[in-house]
Design a protein around this motif. Structure first.
Motif, PDB file in Angstrom:
ATOM      1  N   ARG A 532      -9.635 -32.774  65.894  1.00 44.01           N
ATOM      2  CA  ARG A 532      -8.926 -32.258  64.726  1.00 44.01           C
ATOM      3  C   ARG A 532      -7.447 -31.937  65.008  1.00 44.01           C
ATOM      4  O   ARG A 532      -6.565 -32.212  64.204  1.00 44.01           O
ATOM      5  CB  ARG A 532      -9.651 -31.012  64.218  1.00 44.01           C
ATOM      6  N   ASN A 533      -7.178 -31.382  66.171  1.00 42.39           N
ATOM      7  CA  ASN A 533      -5.801 -31.003  66.524  1.00 42.39           C
ATOM      8  C   ASN A 533      -5.136 -32.090  67.359  1.00 42.39           C
ATOM      9  O   ASN A 533      -4.536 -31.820  68.413  1.00 42.39           O
ATOM     10  CB  ASN A 533      -5.804 -29.670  67.282  1.00 42.39           C
ATOM     11  N   TYR A 534      -5.257 -33.326  66.862  1.00 39.15           N
ATOM     12  CA  TYR A 534      -4.765 -34.452  67.675  1.00 39.15           C
ATOM     13  C   TYR A 534      -3.251 -34.421  67.881  1.00 39.15           C
ATOM     14  O   TYR A 534      -2.759 -34.840  68.922  1.00 39.15           O
ATOM     15  CB  TYR A 534      -5.215 -35.785  67.077  1.00 39.15           C
ATOM     16  N   THR A 535      -2.495 -33.923  66.919  1.00 40.83           N
ATOM     17  CA  THR A 535      -1.030 -33.885  67.071  1.00 40.83           C
ATOM     18  C   THR A 535      -0.634 -33.000  68.251  1.00 40.83           C
ATOM     19  O   THR A 535       0.208 -33.371  69.078  1.00 40.83           O
ATOM     20  CB  THR A 535      -0.365 -33.367  65.781  1.00 40.83           C
ATOM     21  N   LYS A 536      -1.270 -31.860  68.327  1.00 44.04           N
ATOM     22  CA  LYS A 536      -0.990 -30.922  69.413  1.00 44.04           C
ATOM     23  C   LYS A 536      -1.421 -31.509  70.761  1.00 44.04           C
ATOM     24  O   LYS A 536      -0.702 -31.393  71.763  1.00 44.04           O
ATOM     25  CB  LYS A 536      -1.736 -29.614  69.140  1.00 44.04           C
ATOM     26  N   ALA A 537      -2.597 -32.167  70.756  1.00 43.99           N
ATOM     27  CA  ALA A 537      -3.126 -32.746  71.998  1.00 43.99           C
ATOM     28  C   ALA A 537      -2.226 -33.874  72.496  1.00 43.99           C
ATOM     29  O   ALA A 537      -1.948 -33.990  73.698  1.00 43.99           O
ATOM     30  CB  ALA A 537      -4.546 -33.261  71.781  1.00 43.99           C
ATOM     31  N   ILE A 538      -1.747 -34.706  71.585  1.00 45.42           N
ATOM     32  CA  ILE A 538      -0.886 -35.837  71.968  1.00 45.42           C
ATOM     33  C   ILE A 538       0.464 -35.336  72.513  1.00 45.42           C
ATOM     34  O   ILE A 538       1.007 -35.883  73.466  1.00 45.42           O
ATOM     35  CB  ILE A 538      -0.672 -36.785  70.773  1.00 45.42           C
ATOM     36  N   SER A 539       0.968 -34.278  71.899  1.00 42.24           N
ATOM     37  CA  SER A 539       2.285 -33.747  72.339  1.00 42.24           C
ATOM     38  C   SER A 539       2.233 -33.218  73.775  1.00 42.24           C
ATOM     39  O   SER A 539       3.263 -33.107  74.442  1.00 42.24           O
ATOM     40  CB  SER A 539       2.738 -32.626  71.390  1.00 42.24           C
ATOM     41  N   LYS A 540       1.038 -32.910  74.261  1.00 47.78           N
ATOM     42  CA  LYS A 540       0.885 -32.400  75.629  1.00 47.78           C
ATOM     43  C   LYS A 540       0.737 -33.518  76.662  1.00 47.78           C
ATOM     44  O   LYS A 540       0.687 -33.240  77.864  1.00 47.78           O
ATOM     45  CB  LYS A 540      -0.332 -31.475  75.701  1.00 47.78           C
ATOM     46  N   LEU A 541       0.642 -34.764  76.189  1.00 50.04           N
ATOM     47  CA  LEU A 541       0.477 -35.883  77.126  1.00 50.04           C
ATOM     48  C   LEU A 541       1.732 -36.042  77.989  1.00 50.04           C
ATOM     49  O   LEU A 541       2.861 -35.936  77.489  1.00 50.04           O
ATOM     50  CB  LEU A 541       0.217 -37.188  76.362  1.00 50.04           C
ATOM     51  N   ASN A 542       1.510 -36.320  79.237  1.00 52.98           N
ATOM     52  CA  ASN A 542       2.625 -36.544  80.162  1.00 52.98           C
ATOM     53  C   ASN A 542       2.973 -38.036  80.143  1.00 52.98           C
ATOM     54  O   ASN A 542       2.686 -38.771  81.075  1.00 52.98           O
ATOM     55  CB  ASN A 542       2.246 -36.087  81.569  1.00 52.98           C
ATOM     56  N   SER A 543       3.550 -38.450  79.004  1.00 51.55           N
ATOM     57  CA  SER A 543       3.839 -39.872  78.842  1.00 51.55           C
ATOM     58  C   SER A 543       5.022 -40.072  77.908  1.00 51.55           C
ATOM     59  O   SER A 543       5.183 -39.340  76.915  1.00 51.55           O
ATOM     60  CB  SER A 543       2.612 -40.594  78.259  1.00 51.55           C
ATOM     61  N   GLN A 544       5.812 -41.064  78.221  1.00 47.63           N
ATOM     62  CA  GLN A 544       6.944 -41.412  77.360  1.00 47.63           C
ATOM     63  C   GLN A 544       6.478 -42.129  76.101  1.00 47.63           C
ATOM     64  O   GLN A 544       7.269 -42.339  75.172  1.00 47.63           O
ATOM     65  CB  GLN A 544       7.917 -42.302  78.138  1.00 47.63           C
ATOM     66  N   LEU A 545       5.226 -42.500  76.060  1.00 47.93           N
ATOM     67  CA  LEU A 545       4.700 -43.267  74.926  1.00 47.93           C
ATOM     68  C   LEU A 545       4.148 -42.384  73.809  1.00 47.93           C
ATOM     69  O   LEU A 545       3.748 -42.898  72.759  1.00 47.93           O
ATOM     70  CB  LEU A 545       3.591 -44.218  75.409  1.00 47.93           C
ATOM     71  N   LYS A 546       4.100 -41.070  74.030  1.00 48.67           N
ATOM     72  CA  LYS A 546       3.452 -40.220  73.038  1.00 48.67           C
ATOM     73  C   LYS A 546       4.167 -40.245  71.681  1.00 48.67           C
ATOM     74  O   LYS A 546       3.527 -40.175  70.629  1.00 48.67           O
ATOM     75  CB  LYS A 546       3.318 -38.789  73.552  1.00 48.67           C
ATOM     76  N   GLU A 547       5.491 -40.358  71.682  1.00 50.28           N
ATOM     77  CA  GLU A 547       6.216 -40.434  70.410  1.00 50.28           C
ATOM     78  C   GLU A 547       5.892 -41.726  69.683  1.00 50.28           C
ATOM     79  O   GLU A 547       5.747 -41.759  68.459  1.00 50.28           O
ATOM     80  CB  GLU A 547       7.731 -40.322  70.661  1.00 50.28           C
ATOM     81  N   LEU A 548       5.779 -42.803  70.436  1.00 46.02           N
ATOM     82  CA  LEU A 548       5.424 -44.104  69.852  1.00 46.02           C
ATOM     83  C   LEU A 548       4.011 -44.051  69.257  1.00 46.02           C
ATOM     84  O   LEU A 548       3.735 -44.630  68.203  1.00 46.02           O
ATOM     85  CB  LEU A 548       5.514 -45.196  70.923  1.00 46.02           C
ATOM     86  N   LEU A 549       3.137 -43.309  69.913  1.00 45.75           N
ATOM     87  CA  LEU A 549       1.771 -43.148  69.428  1.00 45.75           C
ATOM     88  C   LEU A 549       1.763 -42.398  68.096  1.00 45.75           C
ATOM     89  O   LEU A 549       1.091 -42.802  67.139  1.00 45.75           O
ATOM     90  CB  LEU A 549       0.933 -42.398  70.469  1.00 45.75           C
ATOM     91  N   LEU A 550       2.528 -41.320  68.026  1.00 50.60           N
ATOM     92  CA  LEU A 550       2.591 -40.524  66.793  1.00 50.60           C
ATOM     93  C   LEU A 550       3.208 -41.319  65.634  1.00 50.60           C
ATOM     94  O   LEU A 550       2.864 -41.111  64.473  1.00 50.60           O
ATOM     95  CB  LEU A 550       3.370 -39.230  67.036  1.00 50.60           C
ATOM     96  N   GLU A 551       4.116 -42.228  65.972  1.00 48.60           N
ATOM     97  CA  GLU A 551       4.757 -43.056  64.942  1.00 48.60           C
ATOM     98  C   GLU A 551       3.742 -43.955  64.230  1.00 48.60           C
ATOM     99  O   GLU A 551       3.926 -44.322  63.066  1.00 48.60           O
ATOM    100  CB  GLU A 551       5.860 -43.919  65.561  1.00 48.60           C
ATOM    101  N   GLN A 552       2.653 -44.301  64.940  1.00 48.38           N
ATOM    102  CA  GLN A 552       1.638 -45.169  64.327  1.00 48.38           C
ATOM    103  C   GLN A 552       0.961 -44.485  63.135  1.00 48.38           C
ATOM    104  O   GLN A 552       0.464 -45.144  62.216  1.00 48.38           O
ATOM    105  CB  GLN A 552       0.569 -45.551  65.369  1.00 48.38           C
ATOM    106  N   LEU A 553       0.976 -43.149  63.157  1.00 49.76           N
ATOM    107  CA  LEU A 553       0.370 -42.395  62.053  1.00 49.76           C
ATOM    108  C   LEU A 553       1.250 -42.406  60.807  1.00 49.76           C
ATOM    109  O   LEU A 553       0.771 -42.139  59.705  1.00 49.76           O
ATOM    110  CB  LEU A 553       0.135 -40.947  62.483  1.00 49.76           C
ATOM    111  N   LYS A 554       2.513 -42.715  60.957  1.00 49.49           N
ATOM    112  CA  LYS A 554       3.464 -42.625  59.844  1.00 49.49           C
ATOM    113  C   LYS A 554       3.714 -43.954  59.149  1.00 49.49           C
ATOM    114  O   LYS A 554       4.397 -44.008  58.132  1.00 49.49           O
ATOM    115  CB  LYS A 554       4.800 -42.067  60.350  1.00 49.49           C
ATOM    116  N   LYS A 555       3.170 -45.021  59.710  1.00 47.97           N
ATOM    117  CA  LYS A 555       3.526 -46.342  59.152  1.00 47.97           C
ATOM    118  C   LYS A 555       2.871 -46.579  57.782  1.00 47.97           C
ATOM    119  O   LYS A 555       1.860 -45.988  57.439  1.00 47.97           O
ATOM    120  CB  LYS A 555       3.129 -47.442  60.125  1.00 47.97           C
TER     121      LYS A 555
END
Length: 555
Positions: A532-555
């Motif tokens: 349920r709290n996927y946005t918060k969980a993704i923001s904690k990832l130690n990866s440069q790709l996390k922003e790109l991942l979140l962008e997939q939700l906005k397309k």
């Protein structure tokens, strides 16, 4: 005649005229038999419902239909009319008016030669209902003659092809009308069998075969429910039929030919895969309580539609039996070898290819240790155990795949598991086992996800969990994992998959797959990974790709 009596009678007269005017707009210029040589009228039912100040007119005898075909409002409620006045002064006049209207040729082809009329009065203090039939004997005899000529020319002699679906529907309705045709049940069965095996197998009528099967089953089921069963049973329940035997029921008093038609209807429903489980229950009642030897034969040996060599195989190491009435295949293994299990698979595949019911179960007998697929959450059924044993032999895996490809049918189920969370498509256990055995069978798993009923099956969510544990995240596996998540309406969070997304290359493979999907599917997959709290969980990832991942939700 007092005021309220006159109001009711006048409004019914006007109402029937309006109903006819409205309905005949759909049949401008038509007369009896003008559109179909065996159809002289359209409606065989008329209900007039009085409630308060409203009168409703119904042309269809559907218990669930509470919306009138036509309605009007009167100036006084029927509660102002005493019941004794209704019965003594109004009912007889209404009957005569309806009859006069029915026999007026100017109103044809509104009604068929015989109609059922229901007058229903609902008072605040209670109700009154009267049902009667009106029949035109002259029209009936003419239609019977036309039907007999049609049966001779079109059904038996094949002088011309069946015209269209409408003609098929009308023919089936007339055929299963004992009042019209004056057929015996035995004669009716003979005619239906001729239609199924010859008339609609002929090249010029093959396109109408499905229409005939649907129509004749519908009419036979109506006869069973409306005419046969009420003679001997008191029935209740709208969706799940419940019954008790009438107090004077004695099986020796049951009409033998009518009983044969009931059993034949059940047999036909099984043969044509029309709610076969309900038909099976009818056969059991017919055998046990009505004493039908034919029903008993079906229950013991099946319908007889399959050759003996197809439903029974036996040698010193294995025995296989099948009964299409119970939709069961029993397999007894006496010697635990791949050869024996291979023979059992061949037996099952052959049956399915020859039309054995698609929803079935395997009754498995073996002295081997009881073991099941190591997937938490799936049923530990006899069918599961059989395929678990088969899967022990790698040399049988391709044969198991062949079985799965034949077995998988949408909206079909293994029937040794109660309907619910553990229900699964035939072929499921084979697909699960093969999918976890080798990437070679990924295409099979892909096909499985495409076929299964995503609204009613969820058991494969546990298989997806094991698929992740087995293969991790690869270019091939992530495609399959996403397909699986999207193939059912369930909420499950795959923590094992979330843990794997801490690796950069895994996250990159996921994003590549998400780019192919619509935004709502992207959200479903991300939810299944991080919850349920996927946005918060993704923001904690130690990866440069996390922003790109979140962008997939906005397309």
């Amino acid at each position: 005649m007092n005021t309220i009596e006159k109001i009711i009678i006048d409004n019914v007269t006007n109402g029937i005229a309006e109903v006819t005017k409205k309905d005949l707009k759909n049949h401008i210029g038509e007369t009896a038999y003008s559109e179909c040589e065996i159809q002289e009228g359209y409606h065989d039912y008329l209900k007039i419902q009085f409630k308060g100040q409203k009168i409703g007119f119904f042309l269809y005898d559907f218990a669930w239909d509470r919306t009138p075909y036509f309605k009007l409002e009167i100036s006084e409620p029927i509660d102002n009319l005493p019941k004794e006045n209704l019965i003594d002064n109004v009912i007889s006049i209404l009957k005569q008016q309806i009859s006069d209207f029915f026999f007026d040729k100017a109103n044809q082809p509104m009604f068929s030669y015989c109609i059922k009329v229901v007058l229903e009065f609902e008072y605040k203090s209670g109700s009154y209902k009267e049902t009667f039939f009106i029949e035109d004997e002259e029209r009936k005899l003419e239609l019977r003659e036309r039907m007999n000529n049609y049966i001779t020319k079109v059904i038996y002699n094949l002088d011309r092809k069946v015209k269209d679906a409408r003609e098929v529907t009308v023919f089936a309705g007339n055929l299963v009308n004992f009042n019209l045709m004056d057929f015996s049940p035995t004669k009716l069965i003979e005619t239906i069998e001729h239609c199924l095996n010859q008339t609609f197998k002929d090249i010029k009528n093959r396109k109408s075969s499905d229409d005939f099967e649907r129509s004749i089953l519908h009419r036979l089921k109506n006869w069973v429910g409306d005419e046969f069963k009420p003679l001997y049973l008191d029935i209740s329940g709208n969706y799940s039929e419940k019954f008790t035997f009438k107090n004077d029921f004695k099986k020796e008093n049951v009409n033998a030919e009518q009983l044969s038609l009931w059993v034949y209807t059940s047999y036909l429903r099984i043969k044509l895969k029309d709610y076969a489980s309900d038909a099976l229950k009818d056969l059991e009642i017919a055998s046990k309580d009505f004493g039908s030897e034919t029903a008993k034969k079906y229950l013991n040996f099946g319908t007889g539609l399959f050759a003996q060599e197809d439903i029974h195989y036996k040698d010193k190491n294995i025995e296989c039996k099948a009964n299409d009435v119970f939709s069961t295949i029993s397999v007894t293994i006496k010697n635990e070898t791949s050869e024996c299990y291979g023979k059992a698979l061949d037996f099952i595949v052959n049956l399915l290819q020859k039309g054995f019911p698609n929803s079935y179960s395997i009754k498995f007998y073996s002295k081997s240790e009881k073991q099941f697929l190591p997937i938490k959450g799936i049923a530990k059924s006899s069918t599961n155990r059989f395929f678990t044993n088969c899967l022990q032999y790698p040399e049988l895996h391709d044969k198991i795949e062949q079985y799965a490809l034949v077995a998988m049918k949408e909206f079909e189920w293994y029937n040794d598991v109660e309907e619910g969370e553990k229900s699964c498509l035939p072929g499921s256990y084979a697909v699960f086992g093969l999918g976890l055995a080798s990437e070679k069978y990924f295409p099979l798993v892909h096909k499985y996800f495409e076929i299964l009923d995503d609204e009613h099956q969820m058991v494969h969510k546990y298989f997806i969990n094991d698929l992740i544990d087995k293969y991790g995240v690869t270019k091939k596996s992530i495609v399959l994992i996403c397909e699986g998540i999207l193939s059912a309406q369930f909420e499950m969070t795959y923590k094992n998959l979330a843990a794997l997304m801490n690796k950069e290359q895994n996250l990159e493979l996921l994003i590549d797959e998400l780019k192919k999907l619509e935004s709502y599917n992207v959200e479903e997959i991300i939810y299944s990974i991080w919850g349920r709290n996927y946005t918060k969980a993704i923001s904690k990832l130690n990866s440069q790709l996390k922003e790109l991942l979140l962008e997939q939700l906005k397309k």
